[in-house]
Motif scaffolding. Structure first.
Motif, mmCIF file in Angstrom:
data_model
loop_
_atom_site.group_PDB
_atom_site.id
_atom_site.type_symbol
_atom_site.label_atom_id
_atom_site.label_comp_id
_atom_site.label_asym_id
_atom_site.label_seq_id
_atom_site.Cartn_x
_atom_site.Cartn_y
_atom_site.Cartn_z
ATOM 1 N N MET A 1 0.846 -1.167 0.000
ATOM 2 C CA MET A 1 0.000 0.000 0.000
ATOM 3 C C MET A 1 0.901 1.243 0.000
ATOM 4 N N ASP A 2 0.690 2.144 -0.971
ATOM 5 C CA ASP A 2 1.530 3.334 -1.025
ATOM 6 C C ASP A 2 0.942 4.454 -0.165
ATOM 7 N N THR A 3 1.684 5.559 -0.060
ATOM 8 C CA THR A 3 1.297 6.665 0.817
ATOM 9 C C THR A 3 -0.025 7.274 0.412
ATOM 10 N N GLN A 4 -0.243 7.432 -0.893
ATOM 11 C CA GLN A 4 -1.498 8.020 -1.357
ATOM 12 C C GLN A 4 -2.685 7.140 -0.964
ATOM 13 N N GLN A 5 -2.564 5.835 -1.092
ATOM 14 C CA GLN A 5 -3.633 4.926 -0.684
ATOM 15 C C GLN A 5 -3.864 5.009 0.820
ATOM 16 N N MET A 6 -2.777 5.124 1.603
ATOM 17 C CA MET A 6 -2.918 5.236 3.052
ATOM 18 C C MET A 6 -3.682 6.509 3.418
ATOM 19 N N GLU A 7 -3.377 7.630 2.754
ATOM 20 C CA GLU A 7 -4.074 8.877 3.031
ATOM 21 C C GLU A 7 -5.554 8.749 2.700
ATOM 22 N N GLN A 8 -5.866 8.139 1.559
ATOM 23 C CA GLN A 8 -7.250 7.990 1.129
ATOM 24 C C GLN A 8 -8.037 7.091 2.079
ATOM 25 N N MET A 9 -7.393 6.117 2.682
ATOM 26 C CA MET A 9 -8.067 5.193 3.581
ATOM 27 C C MET A 9 -8.024 5.670 5.030
ATOM 28 N N GLY A 10 -7.483 6.860 5.283
ATOM 29 C CA GLY A 10 -7.430 7.382 6.644
ATOM 30 C C GLY A 10 -6.403 6.688 7.510
ATOM 31 N N GLN A 11 -5.286 6.284 6.931
ATOM 32 C CA GLN A 11 -4.272 5.565 7.685
ATOM 33 C C GLN A 11 -3.434 6.468 8.573
ATOM 34 N N PHE A 12 -3.613 7.776 8.425
ATOM 35 C CA PHE A 12 -2.927 8.729 9.289
ATOM 36 C C PHE A 12 -3.986 9.470 10.088
ATOM 37 N N ARG A 13 -3.894 9.399 11.424
ATOM 38 C CA ARG A 13 -4.873 10.125 12.250
ATOM 39 C C ARG A 13 -4.250 10.457 13.598
ATOM 40 N N ILE A 14 -4.366 11.726 13.963
ATOM 41 C CA ILE A 14 -3.851 12.217 15.232
ATOM 42 C C ILE A 14 -4.877 13.191 15.809
ATOM 43 N N THR A 15 -5.067 13.128 17.108
ATOM 44 C CA THR A 15 -5.953 14.066 17.798
ATOM 45 C C THR A 15 -5.096 14.864 18.766
ATOM 46 N N VAL A 16 -5.255 16.194 18.732
ATOM 47 C CA VAL A 16 -4.438 17.071 19.567
ATOM 48 C C VAL A 16 -5.320 17.882 20.512
ATOM 49 N N TRP A 17 -4.748 18.209 21.673
ATOM 50 C CA TRP A 17 -5.421 19.040 22.671
ATOM 51 C C TRP A 17 -4.517 20.212 23.027
ATOM 52 N N GLU A 18 -5.147 21.319 23.395
ATOM 53 C CA GLU A 18 -4.389 22.511 23.737
ATOM 54 C C GLU A 18 -3.762 22.430 25.121
ATOM 55 N N GLU A 19 -4.312 21.606 26.009
ATOM 56 C CA GLU A 19 -3.797 21.500 27.376
ATOM 57 C C GLU A 19 -3.366 20.068 27.683
ATOM 58 N N GLU A 20 -2.579 19.910 28.731
ATOM 59 C CA GLU A 20 -2.142 18.586 29.163
ATOM 60 C C GLU A 20 -3.328 17.729 29.580
#
Length: 142
Positions: A1-20
């Motif tokens: 699976m190449d990078t473009q396919q991973m992006e299309q399938m949501g293989q990269f996901r991060i959730t960030v918060w402003e505080e600890e």
């Protein structure tokens, strides 16, 4: 699976918060973010990596100290900075690590300095060099 396919399938996901400790303003990303302040955040002080490896940066536009972020929870800066002497209490930009095809990756280890002695080419994961017979001498990584 190449990078473009991973992006299309949501293989990269991060959730960030402003505080600890996953408090305050929150946002989920599937693509890079060159400047979290442009999204209305002051800083990132905690995060959860859900899919894919990421790299977080101390400053906007992928500048400053880099921190590799693998799948897991990072409730505060100590979780991503570890025991390093350099500590930054927030991140201001991040992006997924879009790797090449790992089947093409390899490393060659040499037993001695200046590429002398036994050598071994690795192109797979090996949990222990000792189990591979490299236990009597240090393996220099030059």
């Amino acid at each position: 699976m190449d990078t473009q396919q991973m992006e299309q399938m949501g293989q990269f996901r991060i959730t960030v918060w402003e505080e600890e400790n996953f408090q305050g303003k929150r946002c989920e990303f599937m693509l890079e973010c060159p400047n979290i302040m442009e999204r209305g955040f002051r800083k990132i002080r905690s995060l959860k990596v859900e899919c894919g490896p990421w790299v977080g940066y101390e400053y906007p536009e992928y500048q400053g100290q880099q921190f590799i972020l693998e799948k897991g929870d990072y409730p505060c800066y100590q979780a991503w900075s570890g025991n390093s002497g350099y500590r930054t209490e927030h991140l201001l930009s991040f992006r997924p690590i879009k790797c090449a095809n790992h089947s093409d990756s390899k490393i060659t280890l040499f037993e001695c300095e200046d590429f002398n002695g036994r050598k071994f080419e690795m192109c797979d994961d090996y949990p222990s060099l000792q189990a591979m017979g490299w236990c009597n001498k240090e393996v220099p990584f030059n």
